[in-house]
Scaffold this motif. Structure first.
Motif, PDB file in Angstrom:
ATOM      1  N   GLN A 237       0.836  -1.203   0.000  1.00  0.00           N
ATOM      2  CA  GLN A 237       0.000   0.000   0.000  1.00  0.00           C
ATOM      3  C   GLN A 237       0.874   1.257   0.000  1.00  0.00           C
ATOM      4  O   GLN A 237       0.619   2.218  -0.733  1.00  0.00           O
ATOM      5  N   PHE A 238       1.926   1.202   0.814  1.00  0.00           N
ATOM      6  CA  PHE A 238       2.849   2.342   0.878  1.00  0.00           C
ATOM      7  C   PHE A 238       3.508   2.563  -0.477  1.00  0.00           C
ATOM      8  O   PHE A 238       3.530   3.676  -1.013  1.00  0.00           O
ATOM      9  N   GLU A 239       4.031   1.477  -1.056  1.00  0.00           N
ATOM     10  CA  GLU A 239       4.773   1.620  -2.313  1.00  0.00           C
ATOM     11  C   GLU A 239       3.870   2.053  -3.465  1.00  0.00           C
ATOM     12  O   GLU A 239       4.269   2.873  -4.293  1.00  0.00           O
ATOM     13  N   SER A 240       2.657   1.534  -3.514  1.00  0.00           N
ATOM     14  CA  SER A 240       1.797   1.916  -4.640  1.00  0.00           C
ATOM     15  C   SER A 240       1.403   3.390  -4.529  1.00  0.00           C
ATOM     16  O   SER A 240       1.287   4.080  -5.533  1.00  0.00           O
ATOM     17  N   THR A 241       1.221   3.868  -3.296  1.00  0.00           N
ATOM     18  CA  THR A 241       0.912   5.293  -3.127  1.00  0.00           C
ATOM     19  C   THR A 241       2.116   6.148  -3.538  1.00  0.00           C
ATOM     20  O   THR A 241       1.987   7.150  -4.258  1.00  0.00           O
ATOM     21  N   LEU A 242       3.293   5.730  -3.084  1.00  0.00           N
ATOM     22  CA  LEU A 242       4.513   6.451  -3.440  1.00  0.00           C
ATOM     23  C   LEU A 242       4.708   6.448  -4.956  1.00  0.00           C
ATOM     24  O   LEU A 242       5.086   7.462  -5.564  1.00  0.00           O
ATOM     25  N   ASN A 243       4.408   5.312  -5.562  1.00  0.00           N
ATOM     26  CA  ASN A 243       4.572   5.202  -7.013  1.00  0.00           C
ATOM     27  C   ASN A 243       3.615   6.141  -7.759  1.00  0.00           C
ATOM     28  O   ASN A 243       3.994   6.790  -8.729  1.00  0.00           O
ATOM     29  N   GLU A 244       2.403   6.224  -7.257  1.00  0.00           N
ATOM     30  CA  GLU A 244       1.434   7.141  -7.893  1.00  0.00           C
ATOM     31  C   GLU A 244       1.908   8.582  -7.818  1.00  0.00           C
ATOM     32  O   GLU A 244       1.833   9.335  -8.797  1.00  0.00           O
ATOM     33  N   ILE A 245       2.395   8.966  -6.657  1.00  0.00           N
ATOM     34  CA  ILE A 245       2.847  10.348  -6.473  1.00  0.00           C
ATOM     35  C   ILE A 245       4.082  10.617  -7.321  1.00  0.00           C
ATOM     36  O   ILE A 245       4.187  11.646  -8.006  1.00  0.00           O
ATOM     37  N   ALA A 246       5.038   9.686  -7.311  1.00  0.00           N
ATOM     38  CA  ALA A 246       6.271   9.882  -8.080  1.00  0.00           C
ATOM     39  C   ALA A 246       5.986   9.908  -9.581  1.00  0.00           C
ATOM     40  O   ALA A 246       6.602  10.678 -10.331  1.00  0.00           O
ATOM     41  N   THR A 247       5.035   9.075 -10.023  1.00  0.00           N
ATOM     42  CA  THR A 247       4.660   9.087 -11.448  1.00  0.00           C
ATOM     43  C   THR A 247       4.044  10.425 -11.821  1.00  0.00           C
ATOM     44  O   THR A 247       4.389  11.031 -12.841  1.00  0.00           O
ATOM     45  N   GLU A 248       3.134  10.895 -10.983  1.00  0.00           N
ATOM     46  CA  GLU A 248       2.471  12.172 -11.280  1.00  0.00           C
ATOM     47  C   GLU A 248       3.478  13.316 -11.304  1.00  0.00           C
ATOM     48  O   GLU A 248       3.451  14.166 -12.206  1.00  0.00           O
ATOM     49  N   LEU A 249       4.389  13.327 -10.341  1.00  0.00           N
ATOM     50  CA  LEU A 249       5.398  14.393 -10.320  1.00  0.00           C
ATOM     51  C   LEU A 249       6.338  14.263 -11.527  1.00  0.00           C
ATOM     52  O   LEU A 249       6.736  15.268 -12.131  1.00  0.00           O
ATOM     53  N   SER A 250       6.702  13.040 -11.888  1.00  0.00           N
ATOM     54  CA  SER A 250       7.584  12.831 -13.043  1.00  0.00           C
ATOM     55  C   SER A 250       6.943  13.376 -14.314  1.00  0.00           C
ATOM     56  O   SER A 250       7.589  14.046 -15.121  1.00  0.00           O
ATOM     57  N   LYS A 251       5.671  13.083 -14.506  1.00  0.00           N
ATOM     58  CA  LYS A 251       4.976  13.571 -15.697  1.00  0.00           C
ATOM     59  C   LYS A 251       4.872  15.098 -15.672  1.00  0.00           C
ATOM     60  O   LYS A 251       4.999  15.757 -16.711  1.00  0.00           O
ATOM     61  N   LYS A 252       4.670  15.653 -14.487  1.00  0.00           N
ATOM     62  CA  LYS A 252       4.616  17.124 -14.391  1.00  0.00           C
ATOM     63  C   LYS A 252       5.959  17.738 -14.757  1.00  0.00           C
ATOM     64  O   LYS A 252       6.043  18.796 -15.381  1.00  0.00           O
ATOM     65  N   ILE A 253       7.032  17.071 -14.347  1.00  0.00           N
ATOM     66  CA  ILE A 253       8.377  17.573 -14.686  1.00  0.00           C
ATOM     67  C   ILE A 253       8.593  17.493 -16.197  1.00  0.00           C
ATOM     68  O   ILE A 253       9.062  18.447 -16.819  1.00  0.00           O
ATOM     69  N   ALA A 254       8.254  16.360 -16.802  1.00  0.00           N
ATOM     70  CA  ALA A 254       8.459  16.207 -18.249  1.00  0.00           C
ATOM     71  C   ALA A 254       7.604  17.208 -19.024  1.00  0.00           C
ATOM     72  O   ALA A 254       8.075  17.857 -19.955  1.00  0.00           O
ATOM     73  N   ARG A 255       6.370  17.350 -18.629  1.00  0.00           N
ATOM     74  CA  ARG A 255       5.460  18.260 -19.331  1.00  0.00           C
ATOM     75  C   ARG A 255       5.944  19.695 -19.241  1.00  0.00           C
ATOM     76  O   ARG A 255       5.710  20.501 -20.151  1.00  0.00           O
ATOM     77  N   ASP A 256       6.626  20.017 -18.153  1.00  0.00           N
ATOM     78  CA  ASP A 256       7.108  21.392 -17.937  1.00  0.00           C
ATOM     79  C   ASP A 256       8.589  21.518 -18.322  1.00  0.00           C
ATOM     80  O   ASP A 256       9.278  22.425 -17.886  1.00  0.00           O
ATOM     81  N   GLY A 257       9.093  20.611 -19.152  1.00  0.00           N
ATOM     82  CA  GLY A 257      10.464  20.717 -19.642  1.00  0.00           C
ATOM     83  C   GLY A 257      10.680  22.068 -20.299  1.00  0.00           C
ATOM     84  O   GLY A 257       9.740  22.673 -20.825  1.00  0.00           O
ATOM     85  N   GLU A 258      11.915  22.525 -20.270  1.00  0.00           N
ATOM     86  CA  GLU A 258      12.193  23.865 -20.786  1.00  0.00           C
ATOM     87  C   GLU A 258      11.714  24.015 -22.227  1.00  0.00           C
ATOM     88  O   GLU A 258      12.133  23.286 -23.117  1.00  0.00           O
ATOM     89  N   GLY A 259      10.844  24.968 -22.455  1.00  0.00           N
ATOM     90  CA  GLY A 259      10.336  25.262 -23.792  1.00  0.00           C
ATOM     91  C   GLY A 259       9.316  24.272 -24.315  1.00  0.00           C
ATOM     92  O   GLY A 259       8.853  24.398 -25.455  1.00  0.00           O
ATOM     93  N   ALA A 260       8.951  23.286 -23.505  1.00  0.00           N
ATOM     94  CA  ALA A 260       8.109  22.195 -24.016  1.00  0.00           C
ATOM     95  C   ALA A 260       6.709  22.643 -24.397  1.00  0.00           C
ATOM     96  O   ALA A 260       6.110  23.487 -23.731  1.00  0.00           O
ATOM     97  N   SER A 261       6.186  22.057 -25.469  1.00  0.00           N
ATOM     98  CA  SER A 261       4.775  22.272 -25.806  1.00  0.00           C
ATOM     99  C   SER A 261       3.965  20.984 -25.689  1.00  0.00           C
ATOM    100  O   SER A 261       2.749  21.022 -25.707  1.00  0.00           O
ATOM    101  N   LYS A 262       4.647  19.835 -25.589  1.00  0.00           N
ATOM    102  CA  LYS A 262       3.941  18.556 -25.518  1.00  0.00           C
ATOM    103  C   LYS A 262       4.602  17.607 -24.516  1.00  0.00           C
ATOM    104  O   LYS A 262       5.827  17.597 -24.401  1.00  0.00           O
ATOM    105  N   LEU A 263       3.784  16.815 -23.847  1.00  0.00           N
ATOM    106  CA  LEU A 263       4.283  15.703 -23.035  1.00  0.00           C
ATOM    107  C   LEU A 263       4.340  14.458 -23.912  1.00  0.00           C
ATOM    108  O   LEU A 263       3.389  14.179 -24.648  1.00  0.00           O
ATOM    109  N   ILE A 264       5.454  13.737 -23.863  1.00  0.00           N
ATOM    110  CA  ILE A 264       5.572  12.494 -24.625  1.00  0.00           C
ATOM    111  C   ILE A 264       5.629  11.325 -23.652  1.00  0.00           C
ATOM    112  O   ILE A 264       6.438  11.342 -22.729  1.00  0.00           O
ATOM    113  N   GLU A 265       4.758  10.352 -23.864  1.00  0.00           N
ATOM    114  CA  GLU A 265       4.798   9.133 -23.049  1.00  0.00           C
ATOM    115  C   GLU A 265       5.125   7.962 -23.967  1.00  0.00           C
ATOM    116  O   GLU A 265       4.384   7.664 -24.889  1.00  0.00           O
TER     117      GLU A 265
END
Lengths: 384, 384
Positions: A237-265
């Protein structure tokens, strides 16, 4: 916004550069079990040396962060500065200096404005407010355009706890680990108390799977602090919650890459092992030619072939290779398919790519952003 | 312009894309000893398969090239097309088809307009003119803005021969080897007849030392053809002439990188071995953050530290590391030094960087270009 129990914090402008928030403290009213993962860059910032030293015993009670200056390549003086910051803050908060983890982010190679920071450390206690972590998320930004926050409530045996994560990123984002600073706080502990193992496993699937520009920061730090005020929950339960938060933050970081207009998954599937999948995933997402084509909506699918083929030591059977953009198969695309691909790239801000290697059963997902004139402009004149 | 004896060629527009030259043939009136080096990309273009096959016996008599279409990722049909091109040209020229090396450069994944090319091959003989290699240099351009030519006269025992090289480059330029097509023709032979060994050694010091964008082309080809019409010269004279030409062409390729405004020449000195020096050299020159800083004239020297430090498996002692831009030492630069560095970057179109590792005695020079909005614009809309 819900915060985990017992955490206090603030963000403040102390005049390191301009009028925006540039200094932050996070404090727990009890000692926390803690774990951290740091950059693999061979010239880590001074705070990394001190952080590695202070996390050794597995406990932290506070984090102190400044933005606008990374305290990297500042020699012995930089390291002494980081130790002194911890000592001054410890005196103000009445805690052990070894229970403080320092972070600095911003320009490399410029001495810290240490007097300003020490003054702010001396006055820290009176500025602390309960929770307030969104203010910290703002204070740690550099070229980020948005605050990065993710939290989850955790229900367990009739009680409700919170895991709360913040991050900063934007450029110089590549493994190991992806740049940035990220702090994740929780009022629960995992039952095993194996914070290190859980954090490392989650980081490998999340922060280590994002890349902006192939450059690797000298300051990367992810910290997990658990007060345990609400007790323990099962590891999964702990790890899956941590994973959800880390995934969401990771995607926010990628989406906000310098000059970025698109998130790529990008999901690489049916690979032989994690190493093969990761090398190929990174080769695709670090390719300037792939990233510019996605920016321009150019259905130049041959660039994906090129990027997979330039991983010299991982030859893939071409015939079994399958590449899809938005579910559209690209290999050998005719004009009609290319029009569809262009339309897909142009009309979406989230681009989904799958690459099937057909060499085994391993699958992994990676995140990045497109490559635009904005990246060039932002980085050509960063310090001047 | 002086050409080597016995070579004939032409460049022509055959309507593959627009009005510019898009097809070329080089022909020698005798069979030539020949050697070639090809891309290491795991998905090489169809012409690479055929070229490897035809160069096996060490002889060539002609080269046939089209631009605008690379014949890559075109499957079995693409390979058959390349063989058919050689056969049709062989019939027209009255030579063996196995003595022809085909090259294609341009967009990936689109079938060759084979009928147009076969017609041009059938009519090749009547178009050939003595020398005329500058026309070929023009016909092989894709996103290049300038023709790339380098030649030297060779004096030996009262006779004068010529070594003549042409190249195309511009993007997708990284080892091994750097992209591009390059053809070098000579009327002398090296005394040892070891064309393979000499070419490989020179390529390692020249074409393999340039990088534009870290992407590796699927079509890279360097060919050396020696008619031997003037006999032989000592190996060291042959190799030094070849090295001069390959260096000049490499620098022209780097300077003409897509969107480039500056040529960057980086010399890594006092390294432990070639592997260490190359990894660190490439890490610096492939760093988008280093390249954008040079473009913007930003004296952000910490990015050099970052780029050296991200070669995880080659840690360098920081204290002994020395970095100079235009002879100015950058580590720990104060404001006055930073002004000088900015001035140096802004006022020069050729930027000289030296990095001293102090781990041994190996030295190597690398070339690249800065990273500008022009690169993004050119590549965002390449095929559309």
């Amino acid at each position: 916004m819900k915060y985990p129990l017992g955490f206090y914090s603030f963000g403040k402008n102390i005049g390191i550069k301009d009028a925006s928030l540039d200094f932050a403290v996070i404090y727990s009213d009890v000692r926390c079990q803690a774990a951290a993962v740091f950059t693999r860059n061979n010239f880590p910032g001074a705070p990394i040396y001190v952080g590695r030293d202070h996390i050794k015993d597995g406990y932290l009670q506070a984090i102190v962060i400044n933005s606008k200056n990374s305290n990297v390549a500042t020699g012995e003086k930089g390291i002494q500065d980081s130790y002194q910051i911890c000592e001054t803050l410890a005196n103000s908060l009445g805690i052990k200096k070894e229970d403080i983890l320092p972070s600095s982010t911003g320009v490399i190679g410029v001495p810290l404005p240490i007097e300003k920071i020490l003054t702010a450390c001396s006055n820290a206690k009176e500025n602390l407010k309960p929770g307030n972590l969104d203010e910290v998320a703002e204070a740690i930004m550099t070229t980020d355009t948005k605050k990065k926050i993710s939290y989850r409530t955790i229900s367990h045996e009739g009680k409700e706890g919170v895991m709360f994560g913040i991050a900063k990123g934007a450029g110089m984002i590549e493994p190991n680990m992806a740049t940035m600073l990220s702090y994740i706080l929780c009022d629960y502990l995992p039952e095993s108390n194996n914070l290190n193992g859980i954090l490392k496993h989650v980081v490998d699937q999340t922060y280590n799977c994002i890349t902006i520009d192939s450059d690797t920061s000298t300051s990367d730090t992810v910290v997990l602090m658990c007060s345990g005020k609400l007790g323990s929950i099962p590891d999964d339960q702990f790890e899956s919650t941590l994973n959800e938060i880390a995934t969401e933050l990771s995607k926010k970081i990628a989406r906000d890459g310098e000059g970025a207009s698109k998130l790529i998954e990008l999901t690489v599937t049916k690979g032989r092992d994690e190493n093969q999948v990761t090398k190929i995933g990174k080769s695709i997402l670090n390719s300037p030619l792939v990233k510019t084509a996605i920016y321009g909506g150019d259905p130049n699918w041959g660039r994906f072939i090129m990027a997979i083929g330039k991983v010299f030591d991982e030859p893939i059977p071409y015939d079994h290779l399958e590449i899809q953009l938005g579910g559209i198969s690209v290999k050998g695309a005719n004009n009609e398919t290319k029009s569809k691909l262009a339309e897909y790239l142009k009309s979406n801000e989230e681009i989904f790519i799958t690459v099937e290697l057909n060499t085994g059963n391993i699958q992994k997902t990676f995140w990045s952003c497109d490559f635009t004139e904005g990246y060039i402009q932002e980085n050509a004149y960063y310090t001047t």
